[in-house]
Design a protein around this motif. Structure first.
Motif, PDB file in Angstrom:
ATOM      1  N   THR A   2       0.937  -1.098  -0.150  1.00 28.38           N
ATOM      2  CA  THR A   2       0.008  -0.087  -0.096  1.00 28.38           C
ATOM      3  C   THR A   2       0.974   1.066  -0.196  1.00 28.38           C
ATOM      4  OG1 THR A   2      -1.506  -1.136   1.249  1.00 28.38           O
ATOM      5  CG2 THR A   2      -1.742   1.118   1.284  1.00 28.38           C
ATOM      6  N   ASP A   3       0.761   2.078  -0.919  1.00 27.50           N
ATOM      7  CA  ASP A   3       1.230   3.364  -0.892  1.00 27.50           C
ATOM      8  C   ASP A   3       0.794   4.115  -0.004  1.00 27.50           C
ATOM      9  OD1 ASP A   3       1.752   6.217  -1.423  1.00 27.50           O
ATOM     10  OD2 ASP A   3       2.720   5.291  -3.331  1.00 27.50           O
ATOM     11  N   SER A   4       1.602   4.916   0.778  1.00 21.78           N
ATOM     12  CA  SER A   4       1.481   5.615   2.052  1.00 21.78           C
ATOM     13  C   SER A   4       0.485   6.658   1.386  1.00 21.78           C
ATOM     14  CB  SER A   4       2.630   6.254   2.664  1.00 21.78           C
ATOM     15  OG  SER A   4       2.925   7.534   1.881  1.00 21.78           O
ATOM     16  N   ALA A   5       0.405   7.265   0.311  1.00 18.79           N
ATOM     17  CA  ALA A   5      -0.584   8.248   0.083  1.00 18.79           C
ATOM     18  C   ALA A   5      -1.981   7.593  -0.039  1.00 18.79           C
ATOM     19  CB  ALA A   5      -0.372   8.613  -1.398  1.00 18.79           C
ATOM     20  N   ASP A   6      -2.114   6.253   0.059  1.00 20.81           N
ATOM     21  CA  ASP A   6      -3.561   5.802   0.249  1.00 20.81           C
ATOM     22  C   ASP A   6      -3.937   5.611   1.744  1.00 20.81           C
ATOM     23  OD1 ASP A   6      -3.636   5.588  -2.235  1.00 20.81           O
ATOM     24  OD2 ASP A   6      -2.675   3.463  -2.642  1.00 20.81           O
ATOM     25  N   ARG A   7      -2.994   5.880   2.769  1.00 16.02           N
ATOM     26  CA  ARG A   7      -3.385   5.401   3.981  1.00 16.02           C
ATOM     27  C   ARG A   7      -4.060   6.650   4.691  1.00 16.02           C
ATOM     28  NH1 ARG A   7       2.519   3.656   5.657  1.00 16.02           N
ATOM     29  NH2 ARG A   7       2.706   1.915   4.330  1.00 16.02           N
ATOM     30  N   PRO A   8      -5.240   6.593   5.437  1.00 13.44           N
ATOM     31  CA  PRO A   8      -5.775   7.553   5.804  1.00 13.44           C
ATOM     32  C   PRO A   8      -5.013   8.298   7.351  1.00 13.44           C
ATOM     33  CG  PRO A   8      -6.751   5.430   6.719  1.00 13.44           C
ATOM     34  CD  PRO A   8      -5.778   5.299   5.741  1.00 13.44           C
ATOM     35  N   GLY A  15     -11.927  17.528  23.479  1.00 12.05           N
ATOM     36  CA  GLY A  15     -12.617  18.561  24.173  1.00 12.05           C
ATOM     37  C   GLY A  15     -13.291  18.142  25.488  1.00 12.05           C
ATOM     38  N   GLY A  16     -13.557  19.276  26.288  1.00  9.15           N
ATOM     39  CA  GLY A  16     -14.172  19.113  27.460  1.00  9.15           C
ATOM     40  C   GLY A  16     -15.570  18.271  27.252  1.00  9.15           C
ATOM     41  N   THR A  17     -16.117  18.259  26.331  1.00 12.06           N
ATOM     42  CA  THR A  17     -17.712  17.855  26.186  1.00 12.06           C
ATOM     43  C   THR A  17     -17.499  16.213  25.517  1.00 12.06           C
ATOM     44  OG1 THR A  17     -18.506  19.860  25.883  1.00 12.06           O
ATOM     45  CG2 THR A  17     -19.916  18.088  25.273  1.00 12.06           C
ATOM     46  N   LYS A  18     -16.623  16.163  24.528  1.00 10.60           N
ATOM     47  CA  LYS A  18     -16.496  15.037  23.822  1.00 10.60           C
ATOM     48  C   LYS A  18     -15.381  14.616  23.323  1.00 10.60           C
ATOM     49  CE  LYS A  18     -17.343  16.084  18.996  1.00 10.60           C
ATOM     50  NZ  LYS A  18     -17.396  17.652  18.861  1.00 10.60           N
ATOM     51  N   LEU A  19     -14.735  13.524  23.152  1.00 11.59           N
ATOM     52  CA  LEU A  19     -13.743  12.843  22.273  1.00 11.59           C
ATOM     53  C   LEU A  19     -14.358  12.602  20.955  1.00 11.59           C
ATOM     54  CD1 LEU A  19     -12.241  10.726  25.182  1.00 11.59           C
ATOM     55  CD2 LEU A  19     -11.925  12.981  25.026  1.00 11.59           C
ATOM     56  N   ALA A  20     -13.787  12.968  19.891  1.00  6.21           N
ATOM     57  CA  ALA A  20     -14.182  12.352  18.578  1.00  6.21           C
ATOM     58  C   ALA A  20     -12.859  11.949  17.795  1.00  6.21           C
ATOM     59  CB  ALA A  20     -14.683  13.744  17.791  1.00  6.21           C
ATOM     60  N   ALA A  21     -13.138  10.827  17.133  1.00  6.53           N
ATOM     61  CA  ALA A  21     -11.929  10.401  16.149  1.00  6.53           C
ATOM     62  C   ALA A  21     -12.519   9.858  14.682  1.00  6.53           C
ATOM     63  CB  ALA A  21     -11.188   9.309  16.930  1.00  6.53           C
ATOM     64  N   ALA A  22     -11.617  10.043  13.648  1.00  7.09           N
ATOM     65  CA  ALA A  22     -11.875   9.853  12.447  1.00  7.09           C
ATOM     66  C   ALA A  22     -10.747   9.470  11.729  1.00  7.09           C
ATOM     67  CB  ALA A  22     -12.591  11.093  11.650  1.00  7.09           C
ATOM     68  N   LEU A  23     -11.137   8.685  10.623  1.00  3.94           N
ATOM     69  CA  LEU A  23     -10.197   8.494   9.663  1.00  3.94           C
ATOM     70  C   LEU A  23     -10.268   9.163   8.624  1.00  3.94           C
ATOM     71  CD1 LEU A  23     -10.021   4.363   9.382  1.00  3.94           C
ATOM     72  CD2 LEU A  23      -8.418   5.895  10.652  1.00  3.94           C
ATOM     73  N   VAL A  24      -9.106  10.146   8.211  1.00  7.88           N
ATOM     74  CA  VAL A  24      -9.372  11.059   7.146  1.00  7.88           C
ATOM     75  C   VAL A  24      -8.388  10.684   6.126  1.00  7.88           C
ATOM     76  CG1 VAL A  24      -9.276  13.471   6.826  1.00  7.88           C
ATOM     77  CG2 VAL A  24      -9.918  12.563   9.017  1.00  7.88           C
ATOM     78  N   GLU A  25      -8.779  10.701   4.953  1.00  6.71           N
ATOM     79  CA  GLU A  25      -8.038  10.569   3.365  1.00  6.71           C
ATOM     80  C   GLU A  25      -7.457  11.948   3.067  1.00  6.71           C
ATOM     81  OE1 GLU A  25     -10.766   9.115   0.869  1.00  6.71           O
ATOM     82  OE2 GLU A  25     -10.457   6.976   1.264  1.00  6.71           O
ATOM     83  N   GLU A  26      -6.490  11.555   2.365  1.00  2.00           N
ATOM     84  CA  GLU A  26      -5.664  12.853   1.770  1.00  2.00           C
ATOM     85  C   GLU A  26      -6.631  13.931   1.192  1.00  2.00           C
ATOM     86  OE1 GLU A  26      -1.964  11.909   0.171  1.00  2.00           O
ATOM     87  OE2 GLU A  26      -1.259  14.147   0.405  1.00  2.00           O
ATOM     88  N   SER A  27      -7.694  13.401   0.858  1.00  2.96           N
ATOM     89  CA  SER A  27      -8.710  14.442  -0.017  1.00  2.96           C
ATOM     90  C   SER A  27      -9.677  15.088   1.004  1.00  2.96           C
ATOM     91  CB  SER A  27      -9.504  13.469  -1.029  1.00  2.96           C
ATOM     92  OG  SER A  27     -10.691  12.849   0.092  1.00  2.96           O
ATOM     93  N   GLY A  28      -9.494  14.730   2.297  1.00  3.74           N
ATOM     94  CA  GLY A  28     -10.277  15.421   3.350  1.00  3.74           C
ATOM     95  C   GLY A  28     -11.585  14.537   3.363  1.00  3.74           C
TER      96      GLY A  28
END
Lengths: 319, 319
Positions: A2-8, A15-28
């Protein structure tokens, strides 16, 4: 292979209210997302918080089914040491000097892990793919429970001496104004933060409905023409206009992008903001400034956290 | 054959009172210097001014006897288009849109010619070889007839969208304060510029000696404890402290270097400046700021103009 460019990027917003997480691609593009309430009750300790974050990250990475990660980017409430990111978020009492970057590096050995202030990540996101895209000199602002920001000049995120550049909320707009949470007085944040506006409006006789009396409700009342709510937003807009005029005189900006809950108020906020800006920013270079709503909405912080990994040089200039 | 590193820069400082020029070596050493009064009388036209400058430059280059020049660096009063440097200095009515950079290129074919705002050149000089040397995040200020400045962040001069970054004089310190020459109101410059202080002191009953009533005399009276002069400098110091607090909150500075005539006042200016800064800058990162007198004195602008040529990348990032 896998090319690193394909990896998210595993992007995290703490924050004080919530913890959020996501996988984000290079396109956003966000390909996996989850969040949990911040375990912020009295009695919770630093490791309780870490375990909640660890579980969230495990879930999001599993959901994405990604073959690997390009890195880990994090926006976290300040203050923090930077770039070491020992974090002490004002609204997360259990973390005081918590070694967030080091812990994430141990969790993700061999991957770049980069942490910045949450408002700076919002600004980076808005510059990378939002309202400031393609412009070299941009201030991104978040007007919400607090007033934060991040500064891009000459196409690069400005860190300042200690990673604290962008504190537009502490530009002084009324030298003898209300005390500010920072210990000073008359800062933009002291006047224009949501809870400050609500408190001011209540003092002036605003009677919110049940159960809330939040900034969201004050904004709705201002849009409906309720006179005290309108006056509160006029007060906030004026303070914002003055601070933005000072900022563009100092930094010669092209775009100011304003997001966060209070900014959703619309014309009752933006009209007096522009009036105050126009009254104070008279030089031609300053008058060219574009003041626009932020474009990315809620995910801006996660997208900006991903930018710390995908676009170093522009958004990351530390070790 | 002469190595270009041995060649000096022809450095020029153009103001409403005088035209100055020097040969500056890469060490910052000035090997030739001269100046003439700006031929600024009514009736003088753009070419009269150019001829005076041309003669001055010829004289300085001849005096230096240099085998060649590394380039031509210029600090000039604003406003100007930038980097094209069609200049319209407020205090030089005969030049309106005068193509200064182009004329100097014609005079020095094949050499780099770079023009920037005079206060920005002072800041560049103070960063290159003065009070900000070796520090990455520095604001250089000139408090004199006007209040100007230049901003170095991440080790590089900040230009902003149009070469106008660094206008610390138009950070707003009293939203309802006195009208400013920029057309706005309550700017630092409106309060703290020398002529503004003198006017305010006269209104409050200050009676200067003959023949002057200048800022220099007001400063001397303040040092002698004359109450109105002390109050005027307190007013200026307070405005400076507020503006510097706003600037360091926004840009996370390490050093602010203050030069110019008014800054020579000493403690009657700097004590209230520090008091106001301390009252408004409470966050740890801001409190680390060092506020110091500029180190280079009068030649700072010429030395900074030379830096535009000797240290591009740091001080010049345009075509």
């Amino acid at each position: 292979m896998t090319d690193s460019a394909d990896r998210p990027v595993l992007a995290i917003d703490i924050g004080g209210t919530k913890l959020a997480a996501a996988l984000v691609e290079e396109s956003g593009r966000i390909t996996a997302y989850d969040r949990v309430p911040t375990p912020n009750e009295p009695g919770r300790d630093a490791e309780d918080l870490w375990r909640a974050l660890d579980a969230l990250l495990g879930k999001v990475v599993a959901e994405g089914g990604a073959p690997g990660l390009a890195g880990v980017g994090v926006g976290c409430g300040g203050p923090m040491t930077w770039p070491a990111a020992e974090v002490s978020p004002l609204n997360i009492p259990a973390w005081r000097g918590f070694p967030l970057r080091q812990r994430l590096r141990e969790r993700h050995p061999g991957l770049p892990v980069r942490v910045h202030n949450d408002a700076i990540c919002v600004a980076a996101g808005e510059h990378w793919l939002g309202a400031g895209r393609g412009r070299a000199n941009v201030l991104g602002m978040v007007v919400s429970t607090g007033v934060g920001g991040g500064l891009v000049l000459g196409g690069r995120l400005v860190d300042g001496a200690s990673g604290n550049a962008g504190h537009i909320g502490h530009v002084i707009v009324e030298p003898d104004g209300p005390p500010c949470g920072c210990g000073g007085r008359g800062c933009l944040e002291a006047v224009a933060r949501g809870p400050g506006l609500v408190a001011w409006a209540r003092e002036q006789g605003w009677r919110p409905g049940e159960p809330s009396g939040t900034g969201v409700e004050l904004a709705a009342d201002a849009r409906d023409g309720e006179p005290v709510a309108v006056a509160a937003m006029r007060r906030a807009g004026r303070a914002l206009g003055i601070a933005i005029a000072s900022a563009t005189h100092l930094c010669d900006l092209e775009v100011v992008a304003i997001g966060g809950g209070v900014s959703q108020t619309g014309p009752p906020l933006f009209d007096p903001l522009r009036d105050a800006f126009d009254a104070h920013a008279r030089m031609e270079f300053a008058r060219r400034l574009e003041i626009v709503p932020a474009a990315l909405g809620q995910p801006a912080g996660l997208i900006g956290a991903a930018a710390l990994i995908f676009a170093p040089g522009r958004y990351w200039n530390a070790d």
